[in-house]
Design a protein around this motif. Structure first.
Motif: not given
Length: 174
Positions: A58-62, A124-128, A136-139
């Motif tokens: 996942x290229x989050x910024x892109x 899976x470690x899911x970034x916010x 909703x914004x948590x890890x």
């Protein structure tokens, strides 16, 4: 490049080869853009191609996602990109029990028992900002062990101690 809207992933993605994954992750890292990855096991809840391993970048910024598919666990590319994402000492053994809750210790014991029994499991470690994360914004830590319902734990901050121990179990380092 082909697009997919498979139900398991909540977004579209481009299919590339491993070299494309590494190049895109390295470029994002060097540009200091947000990115992360997941290895989706053949039976993973999120798998866009059941029966195969999926390396999801996942290229989050892109606002872009890339997938490469594998017959076997993509350990080499995982180990290649893990230090870029979590630091050079991501797999180094850290002191056990440091600031871990009882629930975290119970989860680690469950994973360790599955690993020792040869039961398939993955995490899976899911970034916010992760596209898979619905916290909703948590890890979010999401663990699947064959024969069990997924275990989901949410955290206000990155649970790096728990993740370190899980990653070491995943790579057979404990």
């Amino acid at each position: 490049m082909c697009q997919s809207c498979h139900q398991a992933l909540p977004f579209n993605f481009d299919v590339v080869d491993e070299a494309g994954i590494v190049a895109a992750a390295t470029a994002a890292h060097e540009s200091r853009e947000a990115w992360h990855f997941h290895v989706l096991a053949p039976g993973c809840t999120f798998s866009p191609k059941p029966g195969a391993y999926t390396f999801l970048l996942e290229l989050t910024d892109a606002k872009r996602a890339l997938c490469a598919f594998y017959d076997d666990k993509p350990t080499a590319v995982n180990k290649q990109l893990l230090p870029l994402l979590h630091g050079a000492d991501a797999l180094a053994e850290k002191p056990a029990g440091a600031n871990l809750s009882e629930a975290d210790e119970d989860l680690l014991a469950l994973i360790e028992a599955a690993a020792k029994a040869g039961t398939h499991w993955h995490h899976h470690m899911m970034f916010p900002a992760c596209g898979l994360n619905r916290s909703a914004g948590k890890w979010r830590l999401f663990v699947e062990i064959d024969g069990r319902e997924p275990t989901i734990r949410d955290y206000a901050d990155e649970p790096s101690q728990v993740l370190n121990r899980i990653e070491r179990l995943y790579f057979g380092l404990n």
